[in-house]
Design a protein around this motif. Structure first.
Motif, short mmCIF file in Angstrom:
data_model
loop_
_atom_site.label_atom_id
_atom_site.label_comp_id
_atom_site.label_asym_id
_atom_site.label_seq_id
_atom_site.Cartn_x
_atom_site.Cartn_y
_atom_site.Cartn_z
N SER A 20 0.71 -1.17 0.10
CA SER A 20 -0.12 -0.08 0.07
C SER A 20 0.86 1.19 -0.15
N GLU A 21 -0.05 2.39 0.17
CA GLU A 21 0.87 3.78 0.12
C GLU A 21 0.59 4.22 1.34
N LEU A 22 1.86 4.78 1.95
CA LEU A 22 1.76 5.52 3.32
C LEU A 22 1.81 6.87 3.38
N VAL A 23 0.72 7.55 4.10
CA VAL A 23 0.64 9.05 4.00
C VAL A 23 1.01 9.77 5.38
N SER A 24 1.94 10.73 5.29
CA SER A 24 2.32 11.44 6.52
C SER A 24 1.70 12.88 6.43
N PRO A 25 1.87 13.36 7.51
CA PRO A 25 1.52 14.90 7.54
C PRO A 25 2.33 15.77 6.96
N GLU A 26 3.79 15.13 6.81
CA GLU A 26 4.85 16.08 6.36
C GLU A 26 4.55 16.34 5.05
N VAL A 27 4.99 17.28 4.60
CA VAL A 27 4.57 17.86 3.07
C VAL A 27 5.12 16.90 2.14
N ASP A 28 4.19 16.30 0.99
CA ASP A 28 4.71 15.35 0.02
C ASP A 28 5.42 14.20 0.54
N CYS A 29 4.84 13.75 1.79
CA CYS A 29 5.68 12.57 2.16
C CYS A 29 4.54 11.36 1.88
N ILE A 30 4.88 10.70 0.93
CA ILE A 30 4.22 9.24 0.50
C ILE A 30 5.03 8.07 0.15
N GLU A 31 4.91 7.20 1.13
CA GLU A 31 5.91 5.95 1.01
C GLU A 31 5.39 5.00 0.56
N GLN A 32 6.07 4.02 0.07
CA GLN A 32 5.47 2.75 -0.45
C GLN A 32 5.80 1.79 0.57
N TYR A 33 4.74 1.02 0.90
CA TYR A 33 4.99 -0.41 1.87
C TYR A 33 4.62 -1.77 1.00
N LEU A 34 5.98 -2.41 1.32
CA LEU A 34 5.89 -3.37 0.53
C LEU A 34 6.21 -4.69 1.52
N PRO A 35 5.11 -5.15 2.08
CA PRO A 35 5.32 -6.48 3.08
C PRO A 35 5.59 -7.68 2.63
N HIS A 36 5.32 -7.86 1.17
CA HIS A 36 5.86 -9.25 0.35
C HIS A 36 7.10 -9.39 0.20
N ARG A 37 8.03 -8.36 0.39
CA ARG A 37 9.29 -8.43 0.32
C ARG A 37 9.87 -9.02 1.74
N VAL A 38 9.15 -9.11 2.55
CA VAL A 38 9.81 -9.46 4.08
C VAL A 38 8.72 -10.39 4.61
N ALA A 39 8.17 -11.14 3.70
CA ALA A 39 7.03 -12.16 4.17
C ALA A 39 7.12 -12.99 5.27
N MET A 40 8.56 -13.26 5.62
CA MET A 40 8.99 -14.06 6.68
C MET A 40 8.82 -13.58 8.23
N GLN A 41 8.66 -12.07 8.10
CA GLN A 41 8.40 -11.37 9.17
C GLN A 41 7.08 -11.43 9.91
N PHE A 42 6.01 -12.12 8.88
CA PHE A 42 4.77 -12.33 9.29
C PHE A 42 4.40 -13.73 9.28
N GLY A 43 5.58 -14.63 9.17
CA GLY A 43 5.35 -16.17 9.50
C GLY A 43 4.86 -16.86 8.03
#
Length: 526
Positions: free
Chosen positions: A386-409
């Motif tokens: 998903s995309e992560l939105v912050s109150p900081e100006v123009d701060c939108i970061e991509q969230y990619l949990p499928h790259r670290v699937a082992m952190q979720f079992g």
């Protein structure tokens, strides 16, 4: 869950435990999008994503001045104010999902600059992950839940009040902030804000308290003043309105890790000449105590002995007041952590009820539909890109949990491409909150240790070899490998067109639960 938004792919694969050298076949569970072919494009980290290796170190000779302005130490007056407000407003805090997060702001987490700078060397801004010789890991929304005690659910921190009473309260806070600008101080400093509102009998004392908390400990962009952006957030929280603070804080952490990594790369470039080295300054405005706690949770050789904590205490309490430890060999420790890295630290906690609400002693499938419960809706937010939105100006970061699937079992395979949805904060927020369609979700056993496909391990080792060559070329200033060419085409794989599970899906279905009801404990992934 609709095919386009299905979270888990099931298939039989040749698997291997990291560092074991042995392979075996079994039914495996992968976060989407995963790919299965090694002859096309794949979402691989850039070859220069981890420019540092364990033969060098981050010490006082590195010409970087990192100012961790977002790392706040609690004032005595603040701790006193927290105790006063808790006695009157705890039920509201619980409703808004911020009770433990406020408690976290009273903890003293001693900073280790060597630790943070060393781990930041491994950051890749192209994937928002740490790139280690043995694989990827990152700070996830689940970490924000357990370490920060922030909610992944709720309204956007950028949403307008849309309520007359909230607008009136926000206006009163703005007027109070404006009052300080007319004094000799010229700004609403944190100390003066406490003096004005603590135990003053003001009708907006609670809102002012929360404005201080948001400004100083959640979104600490401005060190010496109560930020204007914190005021509407505080007004909403004071009404018990739940806000999705977790994705916003995580976006800030990602953005600041990228800035810190960029400064570290720049120091290598400006420090290669003779004579006085240029000092590069970088300001870190995110709450990086969560980054340090993340490292301590997952790298046993880098952490101090944690505190013993009571049942139901915030996870961060185990690091409260502990002095920083010597961490001069951070890079060698993280590079050699393939077999000791703790992928799922929160599942081990015997004194914490939260993981047990979703993760059981055995794996199972759960029916996901509208109204399934916050714990499962929150888990879906943690598991899908998903995309992560912050109150900081123009701060939108991509969230990619499928790259670290082992952190979720879950098991790890080659990570697929994910299209960006970051044209505006509204579009990004819509992507983060997209509807959860009816379907079933696989929940691994609480203590299950997942594996990676042999295909993934071969691909990653090939990438690491290419990165090591790139580092050697960069450190020498010229290539000593004349005639050697990095064929990046060999490192790419194509996205699978059809990753439907094999016949008989799901292959293992111990039980299907429509949700967990009747629990008196707090929400897990809310």
């Amino acid at each position: 869950m609709a095919e386009g938004d299905r979270l888990v792919t099931v298939r039989e694969e040749e698997m291997s435990s990291l560092g074991s050298g042995f392979s075996f076949h079994r039914i495996a569970y992968f976060l989407r999008p995963s790919v299965t072919s090694v002859d096309g494009p794949v979402f691989a980290p850039p070859l220069d994503s981890a420019n540092q290796d364990s033969t060098t170190s981050v010490d006082d000779s590195v010409p970087i001045k990192a100012i961790f302005s977002g790392w706040r130490c609690p004032r005595k007056e603040w701790i006193k104010w927290v105790d006063r407000m808790r006695s009157m407003h705890l039920s509201t805090w619980k409703q808004a999902g911020i009770d433990d997060a406020i408690t976290n702001s009273t903890f003293q987490i001693h900073r280790s600059d060597e630790l943070i700078l060393g781990v930041a060397e491994k950051w890749c801004s192209g994937t928002n992950t740490f790139v280690f010789p043995w694989g990827e890991a990152t700070i996830t929304l689940e970490d924000m839940i357990f370490l920060g005690s922030f909610s992944v659910l709720g309204n956007s921190v950028l949403s307008r009040a849309g309520d007359v009473e909230l607008e009136v309260t926000t206006k009163k806070l703005r007027e109070a902030r404006l009052y300080f600008s007319r004094t000799t101080a010229r700004k609403a400093s944190p100390s003066r804000w406490i003096e004005k509102f603590m135990e003053c009998g003001s009708e907006i004392e609670h809102e002012a308290f929360l404005a201080y908390w948001v400004s100083q400990f959640v979104f600490p962009y401005e060190r010496d003043t109560i930020s204007k952006a914190a005021l509407p957030i505080a007004a909403s929280l004071a009404r018990g309105i739940k806000l999705a603070l977790a994705p916003a804080v995580l976006a800030d952490i990602y953005r600041n890790l990228s800035a810190l990594k960029g400064a570290l790369v720049a120091t290598k470039k400006c420090g290669t000449g003779q004579g006085q080295k240029e000092v590069i300054e970088v300001k870190v405005t995110a709450p990086f105590q969560l980054v340090q706690a993340w490292v301590w949770e997952r790298f046993p050789t880098l952490r101090p002995m944690p505190n013993s904590t009571g049942f139901g205490e915030p996870r961060l309490a185990q690091w409260n007041g502990i002095k920083k430890v010597g961490t001069k060999k951070v890079l060698s420790a993280v590079d050699g952590a393939e077999e000791e890295f703790i992928w799922r630290p929160y599942m081990r906690a015997a004194n914490n009820c939260l993981p047990h609400m979703v993760y059981k002693e055995e794996d199972y499938w759960v029916l996901i539909k509208s109204g399934s419960g916050d714990e499962f809706e929150g888990l879906v937010r943690c598991l899908r890109p998903s995309e992560l939105v912050s109150p900081e100006v123009d701060c939108i970061e991509q969230y990619l949990p499928h790259r670290v699937a082992m952190q979720f079992g879950m098991d790890q395979d080659l990570p697929g491409q994910v299209m960006r949805e970051n044209r505006s904060s509204e579009i990004a927020w819509s992507n983060y909150t997209r509807k959860i369609e009816d379907g079933i979700l696989y929940i691994p056993a609480r203590l299950f240790e997942s594996d990676a496909t042999t295909r993934y391990l071969k691909w990653w080792h090939k990438l690491e070899f290419a990165r090591s060559v790139r580092r050697k070329v960069d450190s020498d200033g010229k290539s000593r490998s004349r005639g050697f060419r990095i064929d990046e085409g060999l490192l790419k794989v194509k996205s699978e067109d059809d990753d439907l599970p094999p016949p008989g899906f799901p292959p293992k279905l111990p039980r299907v639960e429509a949700g967990i009801s009747g629990s008196k404990t707090k929400e897990t992934y809310g």
